[in-house]
Every structure is written in structure tokens, then in C-alpha cells.
Design a protein around this motif. Structure first.
Motif, PDB file in Angstrom:
ATOM      1  N   MET A   1      22.825  -7.459  14.658  1.00 53.60           N
ATOM      2  CA  MET A   1      22.105  -6.246  15.037  1.00 53.60           C
ATOM      3  C   MET A   1      23.194  -5.267  15.475  1.00 53.60           C
ATOM      4  O   MET A   1      23.725  -5.377  16.583  1.00 53.60           O
ATOM      5  N   ASP A   2      23.550  -4.364  14.578  1.00 58.00           N
ATOM      6  CA  ASP A   2      24.701  -3.505  14.848  1.00 58.00           C
ATOM      7  C   ASP A   2      24.402  -2.464  15.914  1.00 58.00           C
ATOM      8  O   ASP A   2      25.274  -2.032  16.634  1.00 58.00           O
ATOM      9  N   LYS A   3      23.160  -2.039  15.966  1.00 55.81           N
ATOM     10  CA  LYS A   3      22.842  -0.963  16.903  1.00 55.81           C
ATOM     11  C   LYS A   3      21.608  -1.332  17.723  1.00 55.81           C
ATOM     12  O   LYS A   3      20.581  -1.707  17.178  1.00 55.81           O
ATOM     13  N   HIS A   4      21.758  -1.257  19.012  1.00 50.06           N
ATOM     14  CA  HIS A   4      20.632  -1.523  19.904  1.00 50.06           C
ATOM     15  C   HIS A   4      20.104  -0.176  20.399  1.00 50.06           C
ATOM     16  O   HIS A   4      20.857   0.605  20.966  1.00 50.06           O
ATOM     17  N   ILE A   5      18.847   0.072  20.164  1.00 49.61           N
ATOM     18  CA  ILE A   5      18.288   1.363  20.593  1.00 49.61           C
ATOM     19  C   ILE A   5      17.171   1.113  21.589  1.00 49.61           C
ATOM     20  O   ILE A   5      16.199   0.422  21.271  1.00 49.61           O
TER      21      ILE A   5
ATOM     22  N   VAL B   1       0.886  -1.168   0.000  1.00 47.68           N
ATOM     23  CA  VAL B   1       0.000   0.000   0.000  1.00 47.68           C
ATOM     24  C   VAL B   1       0.926   1.221   0.000  1.00 47.68           C
ATOM     25  O   VAL B   1       2.113   1.084   0.262  1.00 47.68           O
ATOM     26  N   ILE B   2       0.359   2.369  -0.299  1.00 48.13           N
ATOM     27  CA  ILE B   2       1.179   3.582  -0.298  1.00 48.13           C
ATOM     28  C   ILE B   2       1.541   3.909   1.156  1.00 48.13           C
ATOM     29  O   ILE B   2       0.692   3.875   2.036  1.00 48.13           O
ATOM     30  N   PHE B   3       2.809   4.210   1.354  1.00 53.67           N
ATOM     31  CA  PHE B   3       3.268   4.500   2.709  1.00 53.67           C
ATOM     32  C   PHE B   3       3.185   6.008   2.947  1.00 53.67           C
ATOM     33  O   PHE B   3       3.879   6.778   2.293  1.00 53.67           O
ATOM     34  N   GLU B   4       2.287   6.383   3.859  1.00 49.78           N
ATOM     35  CA  GLU B   4       2.133   7.821   4.080  1.00 49.78           C
ATOM     36  C   GLU B   4       2.201   8.188   5.557  1.00 49.78           C
ATOM     37  O   GLU B   4       1.519   9.090   6.008  1.00 49.78           O
ATOM     38  N   HIS B   5       2.983   7.444   6.301  1.00 48.09           N
ATOM     39  CA  HIS B   5       3.100   7.749   7.726  1.00 48.09           C
ATOM     40  C   HIS B   5       3.812   9.086   7.894  1.00 48.09           C
ATOM     41  O   HIS B   5       4.879   9.295   7.328  1.00 48.09           O
ATOM     42  N   PRO B   6       3.214   9.990   8.667  1.00 49.00           N
ATOM     43  CA  PRO B   6       3.832  11.321   8.737  1.00 49.00           C
ATOM     44  C   PRO B   6       4.971  11.445   9.753  1.00 49.00           C
ATOM     45  O   PRO B   6       5.543  12.520   9.887  1.00 49.00           O
ATOM     46  N   ALA B   7       5.286  10.359  10.472  1.00 51.08           N
ATOM     47  CA  ALA B   7       6.295  10.483  11.541  1.00 51.08           C
ATOM     48  C   ALA B   7       7.658  10.887  10.987  1.00 51.08           C
ATOM     49  O   ALA B   7       8.094  10.382   9.959  1.00 51.08           O
ATOM     50  N   THR B   8       8.291  11.807  11.683  1.00 47.58           N
ATOM     51  CA  THR B   8       9.666  12.172  11.334  1.00 47.58           C
ATOM     52  C   THR B   8      10.474  12.185  12.622  1.00 47.58           C
ATOM     53  O   THR B   8       9.904  12.144  13.709  1.00 47.58           O
ATOM     54  N   PHE B   9      11.786  12.276  12.479  1.00 48.13           N
ATOM     55  CA  PHE B   9      12.610  12.343  13.688  1.00 48.13           C
ATOM     56  C   PHE B   9      12.311  13.624  14.459  1.00 48.13           C
ATOM     57  O   PHE B   9      12.445  13.672  15.669  1.00 48.13           O
ATOM     58  N   GLN B  10      11.902  14.633  13.721  1.00 45.67           N
ATOM     59  CA  GLN B  10      11.580  15.892  14.387  1.00 45.67           C
ATOM     60  C   GLN B  10      10.396  15.719  15.342  1.00 45.67           C
ATOM     61  O   GLN B  10      10.381  16.279  16.428  1.00 45.67           O
ATOM     62  N   THR B  11       9.418  14.929  14.923  1.00 43.51           N
ATOM     63  CA  THR B  11       8.231  14.771  15.772  1.00 43.51           C
ATOM     64  C   THR B  11       8.357  13.605  16.751  1.00 43.51           C
ATOM     65  O   THR B  11       7.459  13.363  17.545  1.00 43.51           O
ATOM     66  N   LEU B  12       9.467  12.871  16.661  1.00 44.77           N
ATOM     67  CA  LEU B  12       9.643  11.725  17.553  1.00 44.77           C
ATOM     68  C   LEU B  12      10.051  12.201  18.949  1.00 44.77           C
ATOM     69  O   LEU B  12      11.006  12.960  19.098  1.00 44.77           O
TER      70      LEU B  12
ATOM     71  N   GLY C   1       7.294   4.050  21.078  1.00 51.84           N
ATOM     72  CA  GLY C   1       7.667   4.663  19.796  1.00 51.84           C
ATOM     73  C   GLY C   1       8.555   3.822  18.887  1.00 51.84           C
ATOM     74  O   GLY C   1       9.218   4.372  18.012  1.00 51.84           O
ATOM     75  N   LYS C   2       8.537   2.515  19.054  1.00 54.47           N
ATOM     76  CA  LYS C   2       9.388   1.685  18.191  1.00 54.47           C
ATOM     77  C   LYS C   2       8.891   1.725  16.741  1.00 54.47           C
ATOM     78  O   LYS C   2       9.665   1.987  15.823  1.00 54.47           O
ATOM     79  N   SER C   3       7.595   1.472  16.584  1.00 58.14           N
ATOM     80  CA  SER C   3       7.054   1.501  15.216  1.00 58.14           C
ATOM     81  C   SER C   3       7.117   2.907  14.641  1.00 58.14           C
ATOM     82  O   SER C   3       7.378   3.093  13.452  1.00 58.14           O
ATOM     83  N   THR C   4       6.898   3.887  15.496  1.00 63.65           N
ATOM     84  CA  THR C   4       6.974   5.279  15.028  1.00 63.65           C
ATOM     85  C   THR C   4       8.383   5.594  14.536  1.00 63.65           C
ATOM     86  O   THR C   4       8.569   6.269  13.529  1.00 63.65           O
ATOM     87  N   MET C   5       9.384   5.081  15.231  1.00 65.82           N
ATOM     88  CA  MET C   5      10.761   5.348  14.823  1.00 65.82           C
ATOM     89  C   MET C   5      11.067   4.708  13.465  1.00 65.82           C
ATOM     90  O   MET C   5      11.775   5.290  12.644  1.00 65.82           O
ATOM     91  N   ILE C   6      10.503   3.540  13.217  1.00 66.17           N
ATOM     92  CA  ILE C   6      10.742   2.883  11.922  1.00 66.17           C
ATOM     93  C   ILE C   6      10.170   3.745  10.797  1.00 66.17           C
ATOM     94  O   ILE C   6      10.802   3.935   9.758  1.00 66.17           O
ATOM     95  N   ALA C   7       8.978   4.308  11.041  1.00 66.04           N
ATOM     96  CA  ALA C   7       8.374   5.186  10.030  1.00 66.04           C
ATOM     97  C   ALA C   7       9.251   6.422   9.827  1.00 66.04           C
ATOM     98  O   ALA C   7       9.463   6.866   8.695  1.00 66.04           O
ATOM     99  N   ALA C   8       9.795   6.947  10.926  1.00 64.94           N
ATOM    100  CA  ALA C   8      10.662   8.126  10.811  1.00 64.94           C
ATOM    101  C   ALA C   8      11.932   7.786  10.032  1.00 64.94           C
ATOM    102  O   ALA C   8      12.421   8.590   9.240  1.00 64.94           O
ATOM    103  N   MET C   9      12.440   6.556  10.240  1.00 58.87           N
ATOM    104  CA  MET C   9      13.642   6.134   9.500  1.00 58.87           C
ATOM    105  C   MET C   9      13.344   6.101   7.999  1.00 58.87           C
ATOM    106  O   MET C   9      14.129   6.579   7.182  1.00 58.87           O
ATOM    107  N   ALA C  10      12.187   5.521   7.653  1.00 55.40           N
ATOM    108  CA  ALA C  10      11.814   5.410   6.241  1.00 55.40           C
ATOM    109  C   ALA C  10      11.652   6.794   5.640  1.00 55.40           C
ATOM    110  O   ALA C  10      12.086   7.048   4.509  1.00 55.40           O
ATOM    111  N   ASN C  11      11.063   7.692   6.401  1.00 63.11           N
ATOM    112  CA  ASN C  11      10.870   9.048   5.878  1.00 63.11           C
ATOM    113  C   ASN C  11      12.180   9.813   5.761  1.00 63.11           C
ATOM    114  O   ASN C  11      12.358  10.610   4.852  1.00 63.11           O
ATOM    115  N   LEU C  12      13.095   9.535   6.673  1.00 63.28           N
ATOM    116  CA  LEU C  12      14.386  10.222   6.612  1.00 63.28           C
ATOM    117  C   LEU C  12      15.185   9.776   5.383  1.00 63.28           C
ATOM    118  O   LEU C  12      15.770  10.586   4.679  1.00 63.28           O
ATOM    119  N   LEU C  13      15.200   8.465   5.136  1.00 65.11           N
ATOM    120  CA  LEU C  13      16.061   7.951   4.081  1.00 65.11           C
ATOM    121  C   LEU C  13      15.340   7.784   2.747  1.00 65.11           C
ATOM    122  O   LEU C  13      15.971   7.560   1.723  1.00 65.11           O
TER     123      LEU C  13
END
Ligand SMILES: Nc1ncnc2c1ncn2[C@@H]1O[C@H](COP(=O)(O)OP(=O)(O)OP(=O)(O)O)[C@@H](O)[C@H]1O
Ligand SMILES: [Mg+2]
Length: 498
Positions: free
Chosen positions: A375-379, A190-201, A245-257
Motif C-alpha cells: 500500500m504505497d499511499k495511506h490516505i 453495470v454501467i458506472f455513472e457515479h458523479p463524484a469528482t475530486f472537485q466535489t469531494l 468519503g472513502k467510497s466517494t473518493m474511489i469513484a472520484a479516482m475512477a472518474n479522474l483517470l
């Protein structure tokens, strides 16, 4: 000379030229003509110091749209909007913004390592013979690159590479991103339109910066990974309680990159072969997400079970025979299947990929799965800190500061509340909302949570105390019963002696 006379003379000059050319075309044999043309072209080349390269829009027999043309179009769109006077506008592939490109017969300049080049757009119109009543005109667009012949090597090599690469990169950044999910063995999207960004995280600024820098460094490190001989991939483990905010962070990652997300539902995957196929199908620039890795599949127990089974088999060789038969039919993804893929096959697929695992219980995971390299980075995403609250207050209430912040700060230090719960309280209940009401509602919720936590610790302490008393009594009872038994034995012996 008057204007009329000037035009008259020019007219007769052109007429004369046409006449000579007609005679030349008619009376000179064709081989002489080619010869003549060759020499005039040479002469022209000698005096003309530029080289021109044409990139046609449609190429090949089936007239497919040329990849180079569309990359150039995208590359030039940023330049042309500031230079060209006539522009074409269209809705971009992300359906959100207007994309401007230069109109036909416009020219823009570009500079590369101090060398100037120019790009012109144009079109050839040809009438095609078709079976329809109305002959259709076909427009063949092209871009023409012009540069000085001294710069040939630089432009043909590095510059054109740069244009194509940058054009494609801009396209990726602007494209409409997709969220893929596997239903069984196939990906659907489906079209990915999650508005989360690192700014709003909602997260501590420093931690956020660190994650963002890590991601950006990764995307730029293609050459580094190639040099050290490692697959261009990076694994992230996001862990923390639900609603942090784990799922939210994934959306922010996708939006960032600007990556697509491939949300892999392991429970729907039949076996390791299917898993491998699904993962190989994921293209470059994608984030592969496995949520709640601890619940997805019995990944952690797999090893233990195997060891237990082996022990049993040693005791009973007949079991081994049965096992060999059933193993090939056995269903489900195994930990080793997943690990093999993360380590091995990916290296062969190339391309930049992130793999993100999320879990609520990091301690439950098999250490093999989360060791560095996999898993290079544990957050850790944790309960809402004051800094995280400030981000939420800005997002939800557009508030930078407020008198109630002080109280909230104190309370957040004492009480564990997830950002999801904080956000829920900050959500205006009416529109337009009253910021103060929301903050008060949050304080109320924090007080309630504090009271609940106090009651819980009290209950826990009480239960602990009860358990302690119980074990004490049990020990006492045991002691007295053994004493009685000893006494009994003693009495028995006495009677015997008598
Ligand atoms: N750190 C955060 N920053 C901004 N919003 C957040 C954050 N954490 C949670 N939220 C809000 O709470 C909701 C739930 O968060 P999210 O789904 O990201 O949690 P999660 O950690 O993935 O939870 P789970 O473990 O249950 O999957 C989101 O829709 C978001 O609005
Ligand atoms: Mg989640």
C-alpha cells in the motif's frame, strides 16, 4: 475564346485520349501493357513527391473493423471538428456526448514535430452479389494519410505510433466506464455513472491536490516503472470513520483517470485460486477495490492462528497429520494468498492498475498488508473540517460565503462530524431550498452533537471514577481479609503454645 468553344475543344481532347487508350487496350499485348504501366508509374513517382498510406475500415477475411482505423477516427475527431466543413455526428460510447468526425471526402491537416501531414477520408462503393432480391451496396471507408517522401521515417514510425496511442487514449477517456462486482468466481458489470469528482469531494484542498498529483504521476510513469523493474501498479489505503468519503473518493479516482472499477467482495471468493483467477482477469486501467478489508476475511487473525496451530502441532504430532489432510480442503482467502498476488503475480500481468483498500480501523490491520510497497499511499479521511464544509456548501447550496459560516467554523473545530452527516443537513428539504434554513439545521445538529459529546465524556469520566473507587475498595477489602487471616494464624499459634 467563348465558353462554348472552350468546352467544345476540351470535349474533343478527351474523346481523342479515350480513343488512343481504347486502341492501346485492344491492340497491345498484356505484358507490354504492364511494362508500360510500370514505367509510367515510375515517372509519376519521380515527379510526385508525396507518399500515401491507406487505412481501410474493414480488414481481414471476416472484414472486422480495423483497430487502427477506429483509433485514427478518434484521433482525428478532435482535429476535424475544427477544420472540416462537413462533419458526421454520433452519440459517443459514453452515451452522453455527441462525437463529431469528418464526413466522407473531407480533408484535415495535422502537424507533428513541425512536419505537416494531411488526412483524407473516403469510401469505395461496391455492389455485392447477395441472395436477396435487392443487391446491396457495400461501403468501404478508408483514411488516406499523405506526407512528403522526405519525412517517411518520421511519419511511418513515431507519428503513426503517436496517432494510434493517442487515439486509443482518447477512446479510453470517452468510453463508458463499468463497475464490476464478483458474484462468486465471475465478474459481472453495470454501467458506472457515479458523479463524484475530486472537485466535489469535501477535503482539504492541499490534501486533494496531493492525491490527484500522485494519481496522475502514476498514470504517466509507465517507462519509469519499466526501467526500475517494478510492476506498474500502485496501492492506496483509505482509512477513516464511516461516512468520511472513502467510497466517494474511489469513484472520484475512477472518474479522474477514466478507469473501470473492480469491486472485489472477498467473502464471496472461495479460495486463493479463485482470487488469483479473478484478479488476473482484471485488465489494464482498472481500480481493484477491496472495501472494509478488516471485515472481509479473517485476514489479520490468519497469521496468529497459524502460529498457534504450529505450537499445538509441536506438542501433538498427530494433529499435524490431520492438518495436512484438511488444509487442501480448507476454504477462504488467506492473507498470504492476497499478499502473494499483490507482490508477485501482478508483475507478470503488466498494465496499469490501482488497488485500493478501505477500512474503518487502520490499527486492526496486519502490518504486512499495509507496508509501503504494497500500500504505497495511506490516505486518512477524517471528520469534516471547515475547508471540507466549504466544498459541501458550494456543492449543495451553491454558497461561497454566508454570515453563518463563522459560527459553523467555530463549531466544526470543537465537534467531530462526518462529511456524510454535514451533507445530510445541507440537503435542501424543499425545492428550491432555503440556504439559510439548511445552515441553521446544520448548526442545530452540531450543537446536538456537541451536547452528546459532552454527556459522553461526563459519563466516561463518571464510569472511570466509579471503576477507580471500586478497585480501591476491592484492594482495601483484600488487605483487610489478609490482615484477618494473619491475625487468625497468630491466634492459632498462641493456642497451640498454651
Ligand atoms: N468527503 C466527502 N465529500 C463529499 N461527500 C461526502 C464525503 N464524505 C461523505 N460524503 C457523502 O456521504 C455519503 C457517504 O460517504 P461514503 O460512502 O463515501 O463514506 P465511506 O467513508 O465510504 O463510509 P463507510 O466507511 O461506511 O464505507 C456519500 O454518498 C457522500 O454523499
Ligand atoms: Mg464506503
Amino acid at each position: 475564346m467563348r465558353m462554348g468553344e472552350m468546352f467544345g475543344q476540351l470535349g474533343s481532347l478527351i474523346a481523342g485520349f479515350m480513343f488512343v487508350r481504347a486502341i492501346f487496350e485492344q491492340y497491345f499485348p498484356s505484358h507490354l501493357k504492364t511494362h508500360f504501366e510500370k514505367h509510367t508509374q515510375k515517372l509519376y513517382n519521380f515527379f510526385y513527391p508525396y507518399i500515401q498510406v491507406t487505412f481501410n475500415e474493414l480488414t481481414g477475411e471476416r472484414l472486422k473493423r480495423s483497430e487502427a482505423y477506429s483509433a485514427i477516427e478518434t484521433y482525428l475527431s478532435s482535429n476535424s471538428s475544427s477544420q472540416a466543413k462537413r462533419l458526421k455526428a454520433d452519440i459517443g460510447s459514453n452515451s452522453q456526448s455527441l462525437v463529431l468526425s469528418m464526413d466522407d471526402h473531407e480533408e484535415v491537416t495535422d502537424e507533428f514535430q513541425g512536419v505537416k501531414v494531411s488526412w483524407a477520408s473516403g469510401k469505395n462503393i461496391s455492389k455485392t452479389q447477395s441472395f436477396s432480391l435487392y443487391p446491396t451496396t457495400e461501403e468501404k471507408r478508408y483514411y488516406k494519410l499523405k506526407f512528403h517522401k522526405n519525412q517517411r521515417d518520421l511519419i511511418i514510425g513515431p507519428y503513426l505510433n503517436h496517432v494510434l496511442k493517442e487515439g486509443k487514449a482518447i477512446k479510453v477517456r470517452n468510453r463508458q466506464r463499468k463497475l464490476y462486482t464478483n458474484n462468486g468466481s465471475h465478474w459481472s458489470h453495470v454501467i458506472f455513472e457515479h458523479p463524484a469528482t475530486f472537485q466535489t469531494l469535501a477535503m482539504e484542498e492541499e490534501k486533494k491536490r496531493e492525491v490527484m498529483n500522485d494519481l496522475i504521476t502514476f498514470t504517466k510513469a509507465e517507462e519509469f516503472y519499466a526501467r526500475i523493474g517494478r510492476a506498474w501498479k500502485r496501492g492506496y489505503l483509505l482509512y477513516g470513520p464511516p461516512g468520511t468519503g472513502k467510497s466517494t473518493m474511489i469513484a472520484a479516482m475512477a472518474n479522474l483517470l477514466g478507469y473501470d472499477i473492480y469491486d472485489l467482495e472477498l467473502t464471496a471468493v472461495k479460495d486463493n485460486t479463485e482470487l488469483r483467477r479473478l484478479l488476473i482477469e482484471t485488465p489494464s486501467k482498472s481500480i481493484i477495490v477491496i472495501e472494509d478489508i478488516d471485515c472481509s476475511v479473517d485476514l489479520t487473525g490468519q497469521r496468529k492462528k497459524k502460529e498457534e496451530k504450529e505450537e499445538e502441532e509441536e506438542k501433538d504430532p498427530a494433529k499435524k497429520l490431520v492438518k495436512n489432510e484438511t488444509e487442501s480442503k480448507s476454504k477462504g482467502v488467506t492473507l498470504s494468498g492476497l499478499l502473494n498476488f499483490i507482490d508477485g503475480l501482478w508483475s507478470a500481468c503488466g498494465g496499469e492498475r490501482l488497488i485500493v483498500f478501505t477500512t474503518n480501523y487502520v490499527d486492526k490491520l496486519d502490518p504486512a498488508l499495509i507496508r509501503r510497497g504494497r500500500m504505497d499511499k495511506h490516505i486518512e479521511l477524517s471528520y469534516c473540517s471547515f475547508e471540507a464544509f466549504e466544498v459541501l456548501a458550494k456543492n449543495y447550496l451553491n454558497l461561497e460565503t454566508h454570515i453563518l459560516f463563522l459560527k459553523i467554523r467555530e463549531m466544526l473545530e470543537e465537534v467531530n462530524m462526518t462529511p456524510a452527516d454535514v451533507a445530510e443537513n445541507l440537503m435542501p428539504k424543499t425545492f428550491p431550498g432555503e440556504a439559510e434554513t439548511c445552515l441553521e439545521s446544520l448548526i442545530g445538529a452540531l450543537e446536538k452533537a456537541k451536547e452528546e459529546a459532552r454527556l459522553k465524556t461526563e459519563e466516561e469520566a463518571k464510569a472511570k471514577e466509579e471503576a477507580r473507587l471500586k478497585t480501591k475498595e476491592e484492594a482495601k477489602a483484600k488487605e483487610s481479609s489478609t490482615n484477618e487471616a494473619i491475625e487468625g494464624e497468630k491466634d492459632g499459634e498462641k493456642e497451640k503454645n498454651i
